[in-house]
Design an enzyme around this catalytic site. Structure first.
Site, PDB file in Angstrom:
ATOM      1  N   LYS A  76      -4.548  10.707 -11.621  1.00  0.00           N
ATOM      2  CA  LYS A  76      -5.074   9.629 -10.770  1.00  0.00           C
ATOM      3  C   LYS A  76      -6.096   8.760 -11.501  1.00  0.00           C
ATOM      4  O   LYS A  76      -6.227   7.578 -11.217  1.00  0.00           O
ATOM      5  CB  LYS A  76      -5.713  10.223  -9.509  1.00  0.00           C
ATOM      6  CG  LYS A  76      -4.729  10.943  -8.598  1.00  0.00           C
ATOM      7  CD  LYS A  76      -3.898   9.985  -7.784  1.00  0.00           C
ATOM      8  CE  LYS A  76      -2.915  10.725  -6.877  1.00  0.00           C
ATOM      9  NZ  LYS A  76      -1.968   9.807  -6.219  1.00  0.00           N
ATOM     10  N   GLU A  86      -8.357   5.321  -0.279  1.00  0.00           N
ATOM     11  CA  GLU A  86      -7.821   6.331   0.622  1.00  0.00           C
ATOM     12  C   GLU A  86      -7.493   7.538  -0.241  1.00  0.00           C
ATOM     13  O   GLU A  86      -7.259   7.396  -1.438  1.00  0.00           O
ATOM     14  CB  GLU A  86      -6.565   5.808   1.326  1.00  0.00           C
ATOM     15  CG  GLU A  86      -5.252   5.987   0.556  1.00  0.00           C
ATOM     16  CD  GLU A  86      -5.175   5.164  -0.725  1.00  0.00           C
ATOM     17  OE1 GLU A  86      -5.864   4.143  -0.812  1.00  0.00           O
ATOM     18  OE2 GLU A  86      -4.439   5.564  -1.649  1.00  0.00           O
ATOM     19  N   SER A 138       0.973  16.934 -13.245  1.00  0.00           N
ATOM     20  CA  SER A 138       0.126  15.814 -12.829  1.00  0.00           C
ATOM     21  C   SER A 138      -1.332  16.190 -12.576  1.00  0.00           C
ATOM     22  O   SER A 138      -2.210  15.348 -12.648  1.00  0.00           O
ATOM     23  CB  SER A 138       0.718  15.147 -11.585  1.00  0.00           C
ATOM     24  OG  SER A 138       0.866  16.097 -10.546  1.00  0.00           O
TER      25      SER A 138
END
Ligand SMILES: Cc1ncc(COP(=O)(O)O)c(C=O)c1O
Lengths: 271, 407
Positions: B100, B122, B389
């Protein structure tokens, strides 16, 4: 001629300001909608915006978002909303009804089917909050075929070029969003609305109604000095939600009590 | 679709000028936000080809995030599975523990150039929230994060991390109290504060240009993996596998390989209790095209077009939509989208932890579980690259609860 245009033509000729009210279909109980619509008309409402509930009402403040949640809990759908419009038309053939909601239920039904059914039910306009002009052409085409007006929003952030583009596509009236924010927000700035409306008048002859943040006769009157109509929503939905346990007639009467002073305030502007 | 047709697609040309990938994508938001999106698009188009912007981004990725992330040959696990060699792209080793941050570094730079003083985000699993709070702390920006009230509970460690970083976390109690509702609330904040606020969307969804710019920032994953794989194995991978929530880690790995026709591409959605039960978060497996959160894409909805509740053991995959580029890649057949159930993901979580000493995020465990199914069907000289990830520390309490242990 579409009922929206007829109505706004008439209020203009009579030197009156149009009162536009928003309630959510099926909120707070299924029975409340139809009786409230009729009583609103009897107390001087010119145009009814009937909210089609959606699971993700991104543009709504907490009050109307709760209205959508209640309506969905009562199993209200786009289809059942159209059924209410049809029932309304059994005894009212004059008051325009604008369906107001979000794109996805309309997408799901299909643009062509939606247009046909909405027109058969006696609907006059559609306002899809999340369908800006860039994405609206295919739906517009279908609405045109059946004579339903596509109502567009214009915001304080809308540039002149965009406003022109929107005015070219729009029918019925332009809905000017009075503030940057969600429905029911409390920071209305009358001065900036006046300035923006003056600018919009240069671009279009369409009537302009103003909404978001109108809470009482005073704000309605201040706004309507330069607008053709005022839209009231959160005020009514909030009250209806608070009366969810009451009989439908009482809910409708409470809405009328809120509307009456606003109607009177607007009529003080009569020219 | 024939081979000839597939290779004739110039993937770099998508999205088109209006932000569409075929019929998907676009810009479905209220009018108030349209000018802000025009502005963002204009700024991004100017900066993305500006060498000094690119240099700043690359340097942040190198010195702050710790890139390039390694490509690791999971030999023991591969041997156990008995088939293709599995390589893990170690996004879990990034600063803050997931992919991210690649995106938040990029968008924070955009925020800086835009002169806006406040960022909002969010978050589902909290990884994007943490990554946003992190870049906000570093740039001295005010940061507010919207998170579904249910997710606040199941990802409490990340909530505390965000608070330590100085962010304000709003627990969203409307609707299904998960990621989609957090996104609604972030949109409401943005529409109210559009003048001074930059909205950092955490995945390749939302209105144009977000799916494009988030993809571009995440493509560093695939570019590195391509080079590393060539260097380590002497060839391109035979298959790519990544989990798909909104789809940002997946598109970041996939995109630089789209024109390599021989590389098979698998996106793994959350099958929850099983796609056949309806309790899942797999719109590409069991959804229909519709409009939500600013774009047209596959959605989980009922026959009235109402978005339905999703289920996944992993908060980061618990979303009823998916990025529009994935919807398009599915339709044109360039990528295949499969589903992995909660239980299968949990097994993969345990296996990787015990066999390789790497504790994966529950999101990433979905990709691992599919790779574990795929590997035995392939030859020993074939190569699978799996996007790892994120790391699993944030999920410890969830795993413990499943094991009936109080930590
Ligand atoms: C580790 C990790 N992987 C994957 C995801 C899913 O997001 P996306 O599909 O955008 O990569 C998340 C989201 O929170 C995450 O934290």
């Amino acid at each position: 001629m579409n009922r929206i245009n007829q109505t706004l033509e008439k209020t203009r000729q009579e030197g009156r300001k149009a009162l536009v009210t928003y309630i959510v279909c099926g909120d707070p109980v299924v029975d409340a909608t139809l009786v409230t619509m009729h009583k609103m008309v009897a107390s001087g409402v010119d145009i009814i915006e009937l909210g089609v509930p959606f699971s993700d009402p991104m543009a709504e403040g907490p009050v109307i978002a709760l209205g959508h949640e209640r309506a969905l809990a009562n199993k209200t759908s786009l289809k059942s909303t159209m059924a209410v419009v049809k029932a309304f038309r059994e005894t009212n053939n004059d008051t325009p009804v604008v369906l107001m909601g979000y794109a996805n239920p309309v997408e799901r039904m299909g643009y062509e089917v939606f247009a046909q059914r909405a027109s058969e039910a006696g609907g006059d306009g559609l306002l899809t909050v999340d369908l800006p002009p860039e994405e609206a052409e295919p739906l517009n085409e279908q609405l045109k075929k059946v004579g339903i007006e596509n109502i567009f929003l214009i915001a304080p952030t809308t540039t002149k070029d965009r406003a022109q583009q929107i005015a070219n596509l729009a029918g019925g009236f332009l809905y000017y969003v009075s503030l940057k924010g969600v429905t029911g927000a409390g920071h209305l700035d009358v001065g900036s609305v006046e300035a923006k409306l003056a600018e919009l008048r240069q671009l279009t002859d369409l009537p302009i109604c103003v909404g978001f943040g109108i809470k009482d006769a005073q704000t309605a009157k201040a706004i309507a000095k330069t607008a053709d109509g005022a839209v009231v929503g959160s005020l009514l939905v909030d009250k209806m939600g608070a009366l969810a346990e009451q009989p439908a007639e009482d809910i409708a009467d409470a809405v009328v009590d809120l509307i009456r002073p606003i109607r009177e305030g607007l009529d003080e502007l009569k020219s | 679709m024939t081979e000839v047709e597939k290779t004739s697609i110039d993937y770099a040309q998508f999205p088109d000028k209006k932000g569409h990938f075929g019929i998907y994508g676009g810009r479905f938001v209220s009018e108030t936000l349209m000018p802000a999106l025009d502005e963002l698009e204009e700024m991004y188009n100017r900066l993305k080809d500006d060498p000094s912007f690119q240099k700043e981004f690359d340097e942040d990725l190198a010195h702050y995030v710790g890139r390039p992330s390694p490509l690791y040959y999971a030999q023991r696990w591969s041997d156990r599975l008995g088939g293709a060699k599995i390589y893990l792209k170690r996004e879990d080793l990034n600063h803050t523990g997931a992919h991210k941050v690649n995106n938040t570094i990029g968008q924070a730079l955009l925020a800086k150039y835009s002169g806006k003083s406040r960022i909002i985000a969010e978050t589902g699993a909290g990884q994007h929230g943490v990554a946003s709070a992190t870049v906000a702390a570093r740039l001295g920006l005010q940061c507010e994060v919207y998170m579904g009230a249910d997710d606040v509970k199941r990802q409490s460690l990340n909530v505390y991390r965000m608070k330590l970083l100085g962010a304000k976390v709003h627990a969203v109690t409307s609707g299904s109290r998960t990621l989609k509702d957090a996104m609604n609330e972030a949109m409401r904040d943005w529409v109210t504060n559009v003048d001074d606020t930059f909205y950092i969307i955490g995945t390749v969804a939302g209105p144009h240009p977000y799916p494009q710019l988030v993809r571009d920032f995440q493509c560093v994953i695939g570019r590195e993996a391509r080079e590393q794989c060539l260097e380590m194995t002497g060839k391109l991978p035979d298959a790519l596998v990544a989990c798909v929530g909104g789809g940002s880690n997946a598109i970041g790995l996939f995109h630089p390989f789209l024109e390599d026709e021989d590389v098979k591409i698998y996106g793994v959605e959350a099958g929850g209790h099983g796609v056949e039960t309806g309790e899942h978060a797999a719109p590409l497996n069991d959804g229909v095209p519709g409009v939500l959160h600013g774009n047209r894409t596959y959605l989980m909805e009922d026959e009235d077009g109402q978005i339905i509740e999703t289920h996944s053991v992993s908060a980061g995959l618990d979303y009823p939509g998916v990025g529009p580029e994935h919807a398009w890649l599915k339709d044109i057949g360039r990528a295949e989208y499969v589903a992995i159930n909660d239980d299968e993901a949990m097994d993969a979580f345990r296996d990787l932890t015990r066999i390789e000493g790497i504790m994966p995020a529950l999101e990433s465990s979905h990709a691992l579980a599919y790779a574990a199914k795929l590997a035995p069907t392939m030859g020993k000289d074939e190569v699978i690259v799996v996007n790892l990830s994120g790391r699993g520390d944030k999920d410890i309490l969830t795993v413990a609860a499943i094991d009936g242990i109080e930590v």
